[in-house]
Enzyme design. Structure first.
Site, PDB file in Angstrom:
ATOM      1  N   LYS A  25     -44.990  -1.652 -61.377  1.00  0.00           N
ATOM      2  CA  LYS A  25     -43.941  -2.455 -60.735  1.00  0.00           C
ATOM      3  C   LYS A  25     -44.106  -3.930 -61.110  1.00  0.00           C
ATOM      4  CE  LYS A  25     -43.370   0.563 -56.782  1.00  0.00           C
ATOM      5  NZ  LYS A  25     -44.028   1.003 -55.561  1.00  0.00           N
ATOM      6  N   ASP A  30     -36.940  -1.243 -50.307  1.00  0.00           N
ATOM      7  CA  ASP A  30     -37.133   0.208 -50.259  1.00  0.00           C
ATOM      8  C   ASP A  30     -36.016   0.898 -49.472  1.00  0.00           C
ATOM      9  OD1 ASP A  30     -39.317   1.371 -51.601  1.00  0.00           O
ATOM     10  OD2 ASP A  30     -40.756   0.541 -50.166  1.00  0.00           O
ATOM     11  N   GLN A  35     -46.398  -0.519 -50.152  1.00  0.00           N
ATOM     12  CA  GLN A  35     -46.618   0.772 -50.803  1.00  0.00           C
ATOM     13  C   GLN A  35     -47.086   1.807 -49.776  1.00  0.00           C
ATOM     14  OE1 GLN A  35     -45.958   1.451 -54.068  1.00  0.00           O
ATOM     15  NE2 GLN A  35     -46.619   3.572 -53.814  1.00  0.00           N
TER      16      GLN A  35
HETATM   17  N1  GUN Z   1     -44.803   5.726 -52.227  1.00  0.00           N
HETATM   18  C1  GUN Z   1     -44.223   6.687 -52.972  1.00  0.00           C
HETATM   19  N2  GUN Z   1     -42.935   6.365 -53.237  1.00  0.00           N
HETATM   20  C2  GUN Z   1     -42.722   5.180 -52.638  1.00  0.00           C
HETATM   21  C3  GUN Z   1     -41.583   4.326 -52.573  1.00  0.00           C
HETATM   22  O1  GUN Z   1     -40.496   4.608 -53.094  1.00  0.00           O
HETATM   23  N3  GUN Z   1     -41.761   3.180 -51.876  1.00  0.00           N
HETATM   24  C4  GUN Z   1     -42.935   2.872 -51.265  1.00  0.00           C
HETATM   25  N4  GUN Z   1     -42.991   1.737 -50.586  1.00  0.00           N
HETATM   26  N5  GUN Z   1     -43.990   3.633 -51.316  1.00  0.00           N
HETATM   27  C5  GUN Z   1     -43.888   4.779 -52.003  1.00  0.00           C
END
Ligand code: GUN
Length: 291
Positions: A53, A120, A97
């Site tokens: 990311k 998100d 996350q």
């Molecule tokens: N963990 C797995 N997929 C995601 C996601 O799309 N966003 C976040 N914040 N954590 C994750």
């Protein structure tokens, strides 16, 4: 029939190019979108995602802020960091996350994020806005799936869609987005009776159960469009939730794993960060990045 491959990697690369162009235009006006990613603990898969990311955020010209906290961080300290990021005008998007360590209340942490920075789309306000068809932040993985479905099929109106999986991150928001595009949607899960027969009715089949090769080739309606959200680590490497080799002989189109949904998720995170930045600056939503 051998299915057309839906190339998520190429689609995501195109999307990032468009986002980079929009970011450049914003920077000309003195606005640089910023994305803060918070990682608590040492989960190896999460570390890989967070690194990826950060790299892609910088590549499209956005500012990337990473906050790594130890596993035993107190929830109050994480909430204090989120408050600082909420109040920081240089931060347009905040992603915490998941999963969080067991001693933390995930819902409380997510709902502490400013909904306008919730890239998100997990905050309860954004969930409610999406469910009622209002402007919101939309979860990245389902948004990426929707973009690929629209690109491949055009209109989704009237199509039978089955979403296998009922998670808050993928299954439920995916169903909301399909419904919004006037598909006829069923959410199925591990307790669904005669799941193979139900899947065989689907013109659009989205598999998001997190179990390797769970969806078999003979569950698929000939010509259907299959979106495989699964990323499962096995002795044979990364595989999806769909038995790909069998499914591609039946489906009309299918996303591969890797190279399907996965690359779209981060591209859509960047899209959401751009959208959040536009909105906070009173600019119109960037074209084609929102549902
Ligand atoms: N963990 C797995 N997929 C995601 C996601 O799309 N966003 C976040 N914040 N954590 C994750």
């Amino acid at each position: 029939m051998t299915a057309t491959l839906i190339d998520g990697k190429a689609f995501a690369a195109g999307l990032r190019q468009r986002i980079a162009a929009e970011v450049a235009a914003m920077r000309d006006r003195g606005i640089t979108p910023g994305l803060a990613v918070v990682l608590v603990g040492e989960d190896p898969a999460s570390q890989v995602y967070v690194r990826s990311k950060g790299k892609q955020t910088a590549e499209v010209g956005m500012n990337s802020y990473e906050h790594k906290l130890p596993t035993d961080t107190a929830e109050a300290d994480l909430l204090a960091l989120i408050k600082r990021l909420n109040d920081d005008p240089d931060v347009n998007g905040i992603l915490v996350q998941l999963p969080l360590p067991g001693h933390m209340n995930e819902a409380a942490v997510i709902n502490a994020i400013d909904p306008a920075k919730d890239v998100d789309g997990f905050h309860i306000l954004n969930v409610g806005l999406l469910a009622t068809g209002q402007k919101s932040m939309v979860p990245c993985t389902p948004l990426g799936c929707l973009m690929m479905l629209r690109d491949h099929l055009g209109s989704l109106s009237g199509k039978r869609a089955v979403v296998v999986g009922r998670s808050n991150i993928v299954g439920k928001p995916m169903a909301q987005l399909l419904l919004r595009d006037s598909a006829t949607v069923t959410i199925a899960h591990s307790r669904t009776q005669d799941l193979p027969a139900l899947c065989r009715e689907a013109d659009i089949l989205v598999a998001a159960v997190g179990r390797a090769h769970f969806v078999k080739g003979d569950w698929i309606k000939p010509g259907a469009t299959v979106i495989d959200v699964g990323i499962n680590r096995t002795d044979d490497g990364l595989v999806g939730d769909v038995d790909f080799a069998a499914a591609r002989e039946v489906a009309g189109a299918i996303t591969p794993v890797p190279g399907g949904v996965g690359p779209m998720t981060i591209a859509c995170l960047l899209a959401n960060t751009l959208t959040a930045t536009a909105r906070v600056n009173g600019l119109p939503d960037p074209e084609g990045l929102t549902p």
